[in-house]
Design an enzyme around this catalytic site. Structure first.
Site, mmCIF file in Angstrom:
data_model
loop_
_atom_site.group_PDB
_atom_site.id
_atom_site.type_symbol
_atom_site.label_atom_id
_atom_site.label_comp_id
_atom_site.label_asym_id
_atom_site.label_seq_id
_atom_site.Cartn_x
_atom_site.Cartn_y
_atom_site.Cartn_z
ATOM 1 N N ALA A 168 0.833 -1.221 0.000
ATOM 2 C CA ALA A 168 0.000 0.000 0.000
ATOM 3 C C ALA A 168 0.865 1.269 0.000
ATOM 4 O O ALA A 168 0.596 2.185 -0.799
ATOM 5 C CB ALA A 168 -0.988 -0.018 1.172
ATOM 6 N N LEU A 209 -17.254 9.101 -3.146
ATOM 7 C CA LEU A 209 -17.999 7.936 -3.629
ATOM 8 C C LEU A 209 -17.437 6.633 -3.056
ATOM 9 O O LEU A 209 -16.260 6.568 -2.761
ATOM 10 C CB LEU A 209 -17.947 7.907 -5.151
ATOM 11 C CG LEU A 209 -18.559 9.139 -5.803
ATOM 12 C CD1 LEU A 209 -18.275 9.150 -7.292
ATOM 13 C CD2 LEU A 209 -20.063 9.195 -5.541
#
Ligand code: MYA
Ligand code: JJ1
Length: 388
Positions: free
Chosen positions: A151, A388
């Site tokens: 990540a 979103l």
């Protein structure tokens, strides 16, 4: 405790860097674009970078498949977000988007997509400053490759590519606590199909309640309460932009949305976004309600495989009470067969959540800024931005 985040230009938890005498604004000054590192960051040798072309039918399926199997789950691993292909395309193709910010990682030998991160351009107002930012979303590492420090490599690489576009700030949300939340918001849920929600373990029968009484409690009128409420049309875009622009001015953090962005984000798209307005025939639009479609997979349930959830988006009431407008949103969502209507405690939502029988969820959403410092944490009601 945060070997990666401690190296990044974000507000830290330690007193030293969160001292209120430091100025608000950029933590690091912008570099020159020509000084930005030209080479992609190094991946473990079995993997390679790719840019994902979301217009390509096969590549969007690859992103969809990675996320549907590996993206965000609730705390008890019962539900996992199942963003549709159409939704992902919509969310990633915002006006001004670049596929350079739709970044994948593939296994070199099999070419299988094993990780993803995305950014889209946005103008975000933070208090009185309007700042060009990247909105970062859909960070995902395949379950089999977790905890290998992939990540941070994805985050460094998207940072580099955002810098190459002369953009020095970003906004993102996450369900986990990182240094350091700008705001911590809670999810609230309004049952539309209580029997299914209980059957799949999304909610529970309250004490002293039967199924029949529960169904009655959440019953809604068949038709909206506001006469003349109708789907938003292309002709409404200028009036809706004006309405939303004025509305968003009251929040400490909110997007600055052009007509083009409003058209993209709010014009109804089946299975993606629903928007309704009051007024507007030749005149001004007085009210807007909107929600987006984000189903969740129900993990390991033989009866039901998906939960159909609507998420509150941008809502502005001027000619009717907000509670009535949001009741109409619930009715319209129910007509469209949604099982649950979700909202955060941001914007003016606190004003209707309890009265409209929303209940608090077990999930939180933390808002973050990259390379922008604020002196004070914001209350959820000061947040105008929906990611979103
Ligand atoms: S939030 C949604 C994130 N996705 C999911 O939750 C899906 C399911 N989970 C996964 O796919 C993995 O668990 C992920 C982590 C990929 C999340 N945001 O590789 P690791 C830090 C930021 O060993 P993994 C969204 O999409 C963690 O604290 N950092 O871990 C917005 C640790 O750092 P440190 C996170 O579990 C994303 C390090 O990663 C997150 O295999 C915004 C461990 O790495 C997280 N959600 O993979 C990204 N989760 O040691 C930032 C863990 O320091 C954007 N970590 O604690 C920043 C702005 C960039 C642009 C700037 C431009 C100027
Ligand atoms: O959906 C969520 N929680 C549900 C299900 C809980 C299942 C057990 N863990 C929940 N249900 C209760 C509903 C009930 C209905 C009647 C009235 C009372 C309440 O609470 C939660 C949100 O609450 N969702 C998650 O945890 C998913 C992850 C949230 C973080 C999202 C990160 C996004 C990152 C990218 O931008």
């Amino acid at each position: 405790a945060h070997a990666f985040w401690e190296t990044q230009p974000v507000t830290q938890f330690s007193a030293e860097r969160s001292a209120p005498e430091l100025p608000e604004g950029a933590i690091q000054p912008p570099q020159k674009v020509e000084d930005v590192r030209q080479e992609p960051y190094k991946l473990p040798s079995a993997y390679e970078w790719c840019t994902c072309d979301v217009n390509d039918a096969q590549e969007i399926v690859e992103v969809y498949t990675l996320l549907t199997n590996n993206y965000v789950e609730d705390d008890d691993n019962m539900f996992r977000f199942d963003y549709s292909k159409e939704f992902l395309r919509w969310a990633l193709k915002l006006p001004g988007y670049t596929s350079q910010w739709h970044i994948g990682v593939r296994a070199k030998t099999s070419k299988k997509l094993v990780a993803f991160i995305s950014g889209v351009p946005a103008r975000i107002r933070v208090q009185s400053a309007v700042v060009r930012m990247a909105e970062i979303n859909f960070l995902c590492v395949h379950k089999k490759l977790r905890s290998k420090r992939l990540a941070p490599v994805l985050i460094r690489e998207i940072t580099r590519r955002v810098h190459l576009r002369d953009t020095w700030q970003a906004v993102y949300t996450a369900g986990v606590v990182l240094p350091k939340p700008l705001a911590t918001c809670r999810y609230w849920h309004r049952s539309l199909n209580p029997k299914k929600l209980i059957d799949v373990g999304f909610s529970r029968l309250a004490r002293n309640m039967t199924m029949a009484r529960t169904i009655k409690l959440y019953k809604l009128p068949e038709q909206p309460l506001s006469p003349g409420i109708r789907p938003m049309h292309p002709a409404d875009v200028p009036a809706v932009t004006a309405l939303v622009t004025t509305y968003l001015q009251q929040f400490a953090i909110a997007p600055v949305l052009s007509e083009e962005e409003i058209a993209h984000l709010l014009l109804p798209a089946a299975g993606v976004v629903s928007s309704y307005v009051i007024g507007g025939e030749g005149g001004r639009v007085s009210d807007l309600c909107s929600f987006y479609t984000l189903p969740s997979s129900i993990i390991g349930n033989p009866e039901h495989s998906t939960l159909k959830a609507a998420y509150s988006f941008y809502n502005v009431a001027t000619s009717v009470p907000l509670e009535q407008l949001m009741t109409d949103a619930l009715i319209l969502a129910k007509q469209d067969d949604f099982d649950v209507f979700n909202a955060l405690d941001i914007q003016h939502n606190e004003a209707f959540l309890k009265d409209l029988k929303f209940g608090p969820g077990d999930g939180f959403l933390h808002y973050y800024l990259y390379n922008w410092r604020l002196n004070k944490e914001l209350q959820p009601r000061q947040v105008g931005l929906v990611m979103l």
